[in-house]
Scaffold this motif. Structure first.
Motif, short mmCIF file in Angstrom:
data_model
loop_
_atom_site.label_atom_id
_atom_site.label_comp_id
_atom_site.label_asym_id
_atom_site.label_seq_id
_atom_site.Cartn_x
_atom_site.Cartn_y
_atom_site.Cartn_z
N MET A 367 0.84 -1.21 0.00
CA MET A 367 0.00 0.00 0.00
C MET A 367 0.87 1.25 0.00
O MET A 367 0.62 2.20 -0.74
CB MET A 367 -0.98 -0.03 1.18
N ALA A 368 1.91 1.25 0.83
CA ALA A 368 2.80 2.41 0.87
C ALA A 368 3.47 2.60 -0.50
O ALA A 368 3.61 3.73 -1.00
CB ALA A 368 3.84 2.22 1.96
N PRO A 375 0.42 8.98 -6.79
CA PRO A 375 -0.29 9.81 -5.81
C PRO A 375 -1.79 9.90 -6.13
O PRO A 375 -2.17 10.05 -7.29
CB PRO A 375 0.37 11.18 -5.98
N GLY A 376 -2.59 9.75 -5.09
CA GLY A 376 -4.05 9.84 -5.26
C GLY A 376 -4.72 8.53 -5.58
O GLY A 376 -5.95 8.42 -5.51
N CYS A 377 -3.94 7.49 -5.96
CA CYS A 377 -4.57 6.20 -6.28
C CYS A 377 -5.18 5.62 -5.00
O CYS A 377 -4.81 5.99 -3.89
CB CYS A 377 -3.55 5.23 -6.88
N ARG A 378 -6.16 4.72 -5.20
CA ARG A 378 -6.89 4.22 -4.03
C ARG A 378 -6.78 2.68 -3.95
O ARG A 378 -7.55 1.97 -4.59
CB ARG A 378 -8.36 4.65 -4.11
N PRO A 379 -5.82 2.16 -3.17
CA PRO A 379 -5.74 0.70 -3.04
C PRO A 379 -6.96 0.16 -2.28
O PRO A 379 -7.35 0.72 -1.26
CB PRO A 379 -4.47 0.48 -2.21
N VAL A 380 -7.55 -0.90 -2.83
CA VAL A 380 -8.72 -1.51 -2.19
C VAL A 380 -8.52 -3.03 -2.07
O VAL A 380 -9.26 -3.82 -2.66
CB VAL A 380 -10.04 -1.21 -2.96
N PRO A 381 -7.52 -3.45 -1.29
CA PRO A 381 -7.27 -4.89 -1.18
C PRO A 381 -8.38 -5.60 -0.41
O PRO A 381 -8.96 -5.05 0.52
CB PRO A 381 -5.95 -4.96 -0.40
N PHE A 382 -8.65 -6.81 -0.85
CA PHE A 382 -9.62 -7.66 -0.15
C PHE A 382 -9.32 -9.09 -0.62
O PHE A 382 -8.66 -9.28 -1.64
CB PHE A 382 -11.08 -7.30 -0.49
N GLY A 383 -9.84 -10.08 0.09
CA GLY A 383 -9.68 -11.43 -0.44
C GLY A 383 -9.63 -12.51 0.60
O GLY A 383 -10.06 -12.33 1.74
N HIS A 384 -9.08 -13.64 0.14
CA HIS A 384 -9.16 -14.88 0.89
C HIS A 384 -7.97 -14.96 1.84
O HIS A 384 -7.00 -15.66 1.58
CB HIS A 384 -9.16 -16.05 -0.10
#
Ligand SMILES: Cc1cc2nc3c(=O)[nH]c(=O)nc-3n(C[C@H](O)[C@H](O)[C@H](O)COP(=O)(O)OP(=O)(O)OC[C@H]3O[C@@H](n4cnc5c(N)ncnc54)[C@H](O)[C@@H]3O)c2cc1C
Length: 475
Positions: A367-368, A375-384
């Motif tokens: 994420m870092a 700049p400004g991007c939006r990480p949206v991690p999710f999962g198993h």
């Protein structure tokens, strides 16, 4: 490779399937040519819809004779473009959708034999009708087909307890590239008589043969189920909760999913009627506990886990679903996560896995890294999380330009995959390679792996007519 654009060749292929099942008009072929995320748009002179294995075999015989490229297609939910014919290459699509029948069910032997084009949801229904349970579960289950699931070795939300598609396959029937039919439809729990050939086709993404039928392992449906939702401060806290749940529930821990706060915000914004079951937090987990005894026992285990986790500071707040519909609402938040990202503009995807103990450090670093580089991007991690498999998706900056963001796909991949490699992870945890990751595979796999893969491809498809250019590039 021959071009089937000559009308004589199109006619020869068309004559192999029943009337109305050789599609050439743009209006008829359109739905086979766009994939779910609209990342790949295909072109084809012909979509064939064979009725049975013998028609598939006839198509492959002719394709072999004329060196025509064949693209097997299941439910067209694959996320790496393998099932979409490449524009300008005159590849013929063979849709398995009409091979959709149950061939036999053996409740005592806990097995079912189905044709490859059966939608996964229909396999679930057929198993339930026989008083059994088929555990493979993906958000795309209404559309994806069992043949596609096996061809991609699909994962999903029940891998923690039941394994990938591979673990649920007892046998296969496959049409080989030269049109011969391999009958490997055995239903044996043990069979060490030589190489286990079915394993070659599982996860081969249509590059080694066309799967026409599958013998599957069935289970007894657990009598009890509890679904819980918890807000947590960090992936590290979630890992503590995971260890605790494993310790208490053992094999009864049948799901453990991690969702970032922003991924949840997207779900709440775009899924009609969605509500957050707990207080808002930076991260969330969904836990499913099953019991062979009763709902009461599953609830008791879940409540015990959550009470311990809250006391230990691993969970901020937690809730156990009080009804079936509430349990479905909790799962809907998780299952809707891929879809809702569409409404937030362009999204660059990474389907990665790392050893589970490294997941918190991986997430912090990845994420870092992306926030620093874009700049400004939006990480949206999710999962198993229970499988160490995260969909590390990154949405475009709010109000930014979609195309400009997506044009940096490879740069973004390089940043994320750099962190994955540091943790000795996989850059293709469950969705496969398809067309999207062919170059990447060549970069990350050791030369000996690539050589063995190429030898297998050459042995089973010497003319290179099956899904050419997918998974592995041949000259
Ligand atoms: C909303 C959503 C959620 C998803 N969630 C998950 C998830 O949790 N886990 C996961 O693993 N995947 C997931 N996927 C990806 C996808 O659903 C799976 O890869 C699925 O197994 C593909 O099945 P399909 O029938 O749609 O195959 P297709 O998309 O039609 O094809 C996929 C590949 O398999 C080949 N193929 C298809 N059928 C055959 C056959 N009979 N014989 C030989 N080759 C064949 C194709 O040529 C292609 O290379 C998701 C997709 C969506 C849209």
């Amino acid at each position: 490779m021959k071009s089937p654009s000559s009308s004589a060749l199109v006619s020869r292929f068309s004559a192999l399937v029943g009337p109305g099942h050789a599609l050439v008009e743009a209006a008829d072929t359109a739905r086979y040519l766009v994939e779910w995320r609209d990342l790949f748009r295909g072109e084809t002179p012909l979509v064939l819809r064979p009725a049975d294995t013998s028609e598939v075999a006839a198509i492959l015989r002719l394709a072999h004779e004329t060196k025509t490229a064949i693209i097997p297609q299941g439910g067209n939910t694959g996320l790496v473009g393998g099932q979409i014919p490449v524009p300008g290459r005159q590849e013929i699509v063979v849709s398995l959708e009409r091979l959709d029948k149950v061939r036999s069910v053996d409740p005592l032997g806990n097995s079912i034999v189905v044709e490859a084009g059966m939608p996964l949801a229909a396999v679930h229904a057929a198993a339930a009708e026989a008083g059994r349970f088929f555990p493979l579960t993906l958000a795309s289950l209404g559309s994806c087909q069992i043949g596609g699931n096996v061809a991609t070795n699909a994962g999903g939300t029940a891998v923690l307890a039941y394994g990938n598609a591979r673990n649920l396959v007892l046998g296969l029937e496959v049409v080989l590239a030269d049109g011969r039919v391999w009958n490997g439809l055995r239903r044996l729990g043990k069979d060490n008589a030589g190489y286990d050939l079915k394993q070659l086709f599982i996860g081969s993404e249509g590059t080694l043969g066309v799967i026409t039928a599958v013998a599957l392992k069935l289970h007894h449906r657990p009598r009890g189920r509890a679904v819980a939702f918890a807000s947590v401060a960090s992936p590290k806290a979630a890992l503590g909760l995971f260890c605790r749940a494993q310790r208490s529930a053992g094999f009864g821990l049948t799901g453990f999913e991690l969702m970032s706060g922003l991924a949840m915000d997207f779900a709440l914004r775009h899924l009609p009627g969605a509500r957050l079951p707990t207080t808002a937090a930076p991260w969330y987990v969904l836990i499913e506990v099953s019991s062979s005894l009763s709902d009461g026992e599953a609830d008791a285990v879940a409540l015990d886990v959550l009470a311990g986790a809250t006391a230990a500071g691993e969970a901020i707040e937690a809730a156990v679903a009080q009804s079936l519909s509430q349990a479905e609402d909790f799962w809907r938040l998780r299952h809707g996560m891929s879809e809702v990202q569409k409404y937030e503009g362009g999204s660059i995807k990474h389907d990665v896995s790392v050893p589970i103990g490294d997941l918190p450090a991986f997430l912090d670093e990845a994420m870092a890294a992306v926030e620093g580089a874009f700049p400004g991007c939006r990480p949206v991690p999710f999962g198993h999380m229970g499988d160490g498999n995260i969909h590390f998706n990154v949405s475009q900056p709010e109000g930014g330009d979609r195309q400009a963001f997506l044009s940096r796909w490879n740069e973004m991949n390089a940043v994320v995959h750099g962190v994955v490699r540091k943790y000795d992870g996989s850059v293709a945890a469950e969705h496969g390679i398809g067309r999207l990751k062919v170059d990447l595979l060549a970069e990350v796999k050791p030369p000996l792996d690539l050589e063995m893969m190429a030898r297998l491809k050459d042995a089973l498809d010497p003319l290179g007519i099956l899904n050419p250019g997918r998974v592995i590039r041949r000259p």
